[in-house]
Design a protein around this motif. Structure first.
Motif, PDB file in Angstrom:
ATOM      1  N   GLU A 138       4.778 -16.227  66.687  1.00  0.00           N
ATOM      2  CA  GLU A 138       5.596 -15.048  66.980  1.00  0.00           C
ATOM      3  C   GLU A 138       6.130 -14.425  65.696  1.00  0.00           C
ATOM      4  O   GLU A 138       6.054 -13.212  65.486  1.00  0.00           O
ATOM      5  CB  GLU A 138       6.741 -15.449  67.909  1.00  0.00           C
ATOM      6  CG  GLU A 138       7.344 -14.245  68.604  1.00  0.00           C
ATOM      7  CD  GLU A 138       8.659 -14.580  69.283  1.00  0.00           C
ATOM      8  OE1 GLU A 138       8.896 -15.775  69.533  1.00  0.00           O
ATOM      9  OE2 GLU A 138       9.435 -13.653  69.539  1.00  0.00           O
ATOM     10  N   ARG A 176       3.241 -12.764  63.770  1.00  0.00           N
ATOM     11  CA  ARG A 176       2.827 -11.479  64.359  1.00  0.00           C
ATOM     12  C   ARG A 176       3.841 -10.404  64.008  1.00  0.00           C
ATOM     13  O   ARG A 176       3.487  -9.277  63.627  1.00  0.00           O
ATOM     14  CB  ARG A 176       2.688 -11.638  65.866  1.00  0.00           C
ATOM     15  CG  ARG A 176       1.841 -10.579  66.529  1.00  0.00           C
ATOM     16  CD  ARG A 176       1.381 -10.978  67.914  1.00  0.00           C
ATOM     17  NE  ARG A 176       2.434 -11.500  68.749  1.00  0.00           N
ATOM     18  CZ  ARG A 176       2.431 -12.700  69.305  1.00  0.00           C
ATOM     19  NH1 ARG A 176       1.418 -13.520  69.108  1.00  0.00           N
ATOM     20  NH2 ARG A 176       3.425 -13.094  70.071  1.00  0.00           N
ATOM     21  N   TYR A 177       5.116 -10.748  64.128  1.00  0.00           N
ATOM     22  CA  TYR A 177       6.175  -9.790  63.827  1.00  0.00           C
ATOM     23  C   TYR A 177       6.138  -9.396  62.348  1.00  0.00           C
ATOM     24  O   TYR A 177       6.218  -8.214  62.000  1.00  0.00           O
ATOM     25  CB  TYR A 177       7.529 -10.408  64.186  1.00  0.00           C
ATOM     26  CG  TYR A 177       8.711  -9.560  63.800  1.00  0.00           C
ATOM     27  CD1 TYR A 177       8.982  -8.392  64.488  1.00  0.00           C
ATOM     28  CD2 TYR A 177       9.533  -9.933  62.750  1.00  0.00           C
ATOM     29  CE1 TYR A 177      10.056  -7.603  64.126  1.00  0.00           C
ATOM     30  CE2 TYR A 177      10.614  -9.150  62.384  1.00  0.00           C
ATOM     31  CZ  TYR A 177      10.872  -7.988  63.079  1.00  0.00           C
ATOM     32  OH  TYR A 177      11.928  -7.199  62.732  1.00  0.00           O
ATOM     33  N   TYR A 201      -6.745 -10.797  71.881  1.00  0.00           N
ATOM     34  CA  TYR A 201      -6.308 -11.497  70.681  1.00  0.00           C
ATOM     35  C   TYR A 201      -6.956 -10.805  69.494  1.00  0.00           C
ATOM     36  O   TYR A 201      -8.168 -10.599  69.483  1.00  0.00           O
ATOM     37  CB  TYR A 201      -6.771 -12.950  70.773  1.00  0.00           C
ATOM     38  CG  TYR A 201      -6.206 -13.864  69.721  1.00  0.00           C
ATOM     39  CD1 TYR A 201      -4.988 -14.502  69.910  1.00  0.00           C
ATOM     40  CD2 TYR A 201      -6.907 -14.109  68.544  1.00  0.00           C
ATOM     41  CE1 TYR A 201      -4.471 -15.347  68.954  1.00  0.00           C
ATOM     42  CE2 TYR A 201      -6.395 -14.958  67.576  1.00  0.00           C
ATOM     43  CZ  TYR A 201      -5.171 -15.579  67.790  1.00  0.00           C
ATOM     44  OH  TYR A 201      -4.665 -16.422  66.835  1.00  0.00           O
TER      45      TYR A 201
END
Lengths: 291, 478
Positions: A106, A109-110, B432
């Motif tokens: 997470e 990705r951020y 993805y």
């Protein structure tokens, strides 16, 4: 045209518009009354709208409207809402070890998404939108596996935070190659050039290169290393690989030795938040060359 | 042209003339009841059909999942990148409408248009509560009293409940129906659900109860467009004036032998939901609901004349019939070049969509080569290309995607950003994004070429499903 009784009645009742096309005439029939009501309703709506929202243009701007709405204010609200929404993950990003960001999907990705935005806003002017730098003009390519000051995420973070050769920042990365045109004779520089060509696997004059090797050991090896592999502590480039910041041809190498060349990068710690710096560090690290 | 007198100003606006369609029975009326029951049944019940798709997926057979960008239709699942299926269906719907309009005139308007179907339902309710045409005319004209108030309030209440059910059914297509119903009742549903129900309740109530034919005549663009699709072979509802005229009621009077079959009983006018007289000829307001055919056939049987004074007719049969010949059979009108072209186009798109549907794979990839820059030279002189690959897992469970390539040369090494090997796990029912590198050594021929064709493969090592996508490798050659 023989009108039927019904058509004549209708023409008598309403009249026609007076137009005629190939014998076809148009009755001037009344409009439906609900249509009129709808029309009045839109007028009422317009009046209410003008009172509540910015509407009438004046010399300096427009009437503000009772609700005080503006698209600029709406944007500011939405930006603030986005900042608020990101506050928690930003604090997680700042608290995390740099090397552990990529292990958390997470956070990674951020960081990559935010870093891409930061990069395109603040970095792309020199390094290019695709981060390929400007070949042979001193703007480093960030995609390859060659790093002047180190390519792990901590080194990248340090570089972005404090910049390079930015004298106002005490922690900036600093080194400077002397201009050997003022130190060595012309033939000596020719010989050095031949030696650099030799260690990078290019065509060269073997005799000159042998002379150059001695000159290299005296003048250059302290920074670029005995074998020319460079030294990241001093930002000294590796002279044996296929990547050249200012070009790898004989003329370009000669010019670099004679006059010396270096670039400057500003520090970003005062302009970006720590979270933004970490985002763009992760982004640059994830472009393919990260170590 | 105008002969209006000066003391009476011209009327610019007119109130709606109320219409009280009389009850009718016959073949077309029965057909319309069946269509009404089937279409409304489909509309109200479809969201409640369940369809098992596995533990992580919705079990609603038909669901437009806007939040997750998925469209479910029984065994079919459409992702956003497959929106061409929806476009194809819309084109088929358009062509189908052209086909039916050129063959049978405004059948869409008369039988299946939601405005017609709901108006029919509202008129049915009106008749149950207030009585048939004559009773309704009397009620309209009489003063307000307790009975009138009671009947009107009852009617409006039933209309309102139908309208709420209509708006309510609509929102169930966009969320899990049982969950949403529970949330709606407990006032926990999102605002947009209540707003949608509110708007559709208002439009259904107004359009079905009060606007009715006004929607068709003044608001709908379709009647104007349809004229372009009809021709002299189109079967449409018409009055055989050559048989009916001159019309007249008084059959016993002198000169009655000269009268046509039309006894001017106005049955066709009284049953018409649009309030028109079909004997005036084809007109904009006629939705060809065919109820006047039923009404007239009924009368013709009673007076012992042949049926079909009002009937489905074509323009080019009129001269034949006037000359005393029978009309050509319906199939000769329907089978003509125009309808066949529409059918071929319609079926062609349909077949293409079905083929595309069955050729889809449940694991997919899209490859976008990074073009800024085209390639990167590494320190050992090898040249690397970067690809942004979107991996789609349409299964209800996580899947391993193994990436590989095929090309004319085997000089490349493939590597994945942030991954050790060449496999990634793609979560269930999701996309993805994976960055992939192809690197060719300094001596490779691919480096000297301008481009080399490359095919990327994904394979699920367990199920052996595989899928590919073609791309190119940019070398340094000119």
């Amino acid at each position: 045209m023989a009108d039927t009784k019904k058509e004549q009645d209708k023409a008598e009742e309403y009249g026609t518009t007076g137009h005629e096309w190939d014998g076809i005439r148009e009755y001037d029939t009344p409009m439906p009354r609900w249509w009129l009501w709808t029309f009045y309703a839109t007028i009422v709506w317009a009046v209410i709208y003008v009172i509540l929202f910015p509407a009438i243009p004046l010399v300096n701007g427009a009437t503000p409207g009772l609700l005080g709405f503006s698209t600029r204010g709406q944007l500011a609200e939405e930006m603030q809402a986005a900042r608020d929404a990101n506050a928690e993950i930003d604090s997680q990003l700042v608290a995390a070890e740099l090397t552990e960001i990529s292990a958390d999907p997470e956070l990674q990705r951020y960081a990559m998404a935010g870093g891409a935005a930061v990069f395109k806003t603040y970095c792309a002017q020199c390094h290019g939108a695709g981060a390929a730098g400007v070949q042979a003009a001193g703007y480093p390519n960030l995609l390859d596996d060659d790093w002047l000051w180190g390519g792990d995420i901590e080194a990248i973070h340090q570089t972005i935070t404090h910049g390079i050769r930015w004298e106002a920042d005490p922690d900036t990365r600093f080194s400077q190659m002397p201009a050997f045109g003022e130190i060595l004779e012309g033939e000596e520089i020719d010989a050095l050039t031949a030696h650099v060509l030799a260690i990078s696997g290019q065509d060269h004059d073997a005799g000159l290169a042998a002379t150059g090797a001695e000159l290299y050991a005296e003048n250059c090896a302290s920074c670029h290393g005995d074998a020319g592999m460079g030294d990241r502590e001093q930002g000294a480039p590796n002279l044996t690989d296929a990547i050249w910041l200012y070009g790898g041809s004989e003329e370009e190498i000669h010019e670099t030795i004679t006059y010396s060349r270096y670039g400057i990068m500003p520090p970003w710690q005062d302009r970006l938040t720590e979270a933004q710096i970490r985002q763009v560090s992760a982004y640059v690290h994830g472009l393919g060359g990260g170590e | 042209m105008s002969t209006m007198s000066s003391e009476e100003p011209p009327k610019l606006y007119a109130a709606r003339e109320p219409i009280f369609p009389r009850r009718v029975s016959g073949w077309f009326r029965r057909l319309k009841w069946w269509i009404l029951a089937v279409t409304l049944g489909i509309y109200y019940l479809t969201p409640w059909i369940r369809w098992d798709r596995g533990p992580n997926m919705s079990d609603q057979a038909v669901l437009v999942d806007l939040a997750n960008r998925r469209f479910f239709f029984f065994m079919i699942e459409i992702w956003p990148h497959e929106f061409y299926f929806v476009a194809g269906l819309l084109i088929m719907a358009g062509l189908g409408l052209f086909l039916f309009t050129s063959a049978l005139g405004r059948v869409w308007c008369g039988y299946t248009c939601p405005q017609t179907v709901w108006t029919d339902l509202f008129i049915l309710v009106e008749r149950w509560i207030e009585g048939d045409r004559n009773a309704r005319v009397r009620l309209w004209n009489q003063k307000w009293d307790a009975r009138k108030v009671r009947l009107r309030v009852t009617k409006w209440t039933v209309w309102f409940l139908i309208a709420v059910a209509t708006g309510g059914a609509w929102v169930f297509y966009f969320a899990d129906a049982p969950t949403l119903l529970r949330d709606l009742v407990t006032l926990q549903a999102p605002f947009v659900a209540y707003a949608s129900i509110g708007i559709l309740t208002a439009t259904t109530f107004t359009f079905g109860g009060f606007m009715r034919e006004q929607v068709c005549i003044y608001m709908c663009p379709w009647p104007r467009i349809q004229a372009a699709m009809m021709d002299e072979d189109t079967l449409t509802v018409a009055y055989r004036s050559w048989r009916g005229e001159p019309r007249g009621k008084h059959r016993k009077k002198e000169g009655a032998e000269a009268l046509g079959d039309c006894i001017d009983c106005n049955a066709c006018v009284n049953v018409c939901p649009m309030g028109i007289d079909i004997r005036d000829g084809q007109q904009l307001a006629c939705i060809t609901c065919a109820l006047c055919i039923d009404a007239c056939d009924d009368v013709m049987e009673k007076i012992g004349k042949p049926r079909g004074l009002i009937d489905y007719c074509t323009l080019n049969d009129e001269p034949r019939e006037r000359a005393g010949n029978p009309p050509r059979p319906a199939w000769m009108h329907i089978l003509r070049v125009r309808t066949m072209i529409y059918t071929v186009l319609w079926a062609g798109i349909g077949i293409a969509l079905v083929v595309a549907l069955f050729m889809r794979s449940d694991i997919e990839l899209t490859v976008a080569p990074v073009r800024n820059p085209l390639n990167v030279t590494l320190s050992d002189g090898s040249v690397r290309n970067t690809y942004d690959i979107r991996l789609r897992n349409k299964h209800g469970e996580d899947r391993v995607f193994a990436l590989s390539y095929t090309a004319d040369t085997s000089d490349f090494t493939i590597a994945l950003e942030g991954e050790e090997g060449t496999s990634v796990t793609v979560p269930a029912d999701s996309v993805y994004n994976q960055r992939v590198y192809l690197t060719a050594g300094p001596e490779s021929a691919a480096v000297d070429e301008r481009v080399t064709d490359v095919r990327f493969w994904v394979e699920d090592p367990e199920s052996n499903e595989r899928s590919y996508s073609d791309s190119i490798y940019h070398g340094k050659g000119e």
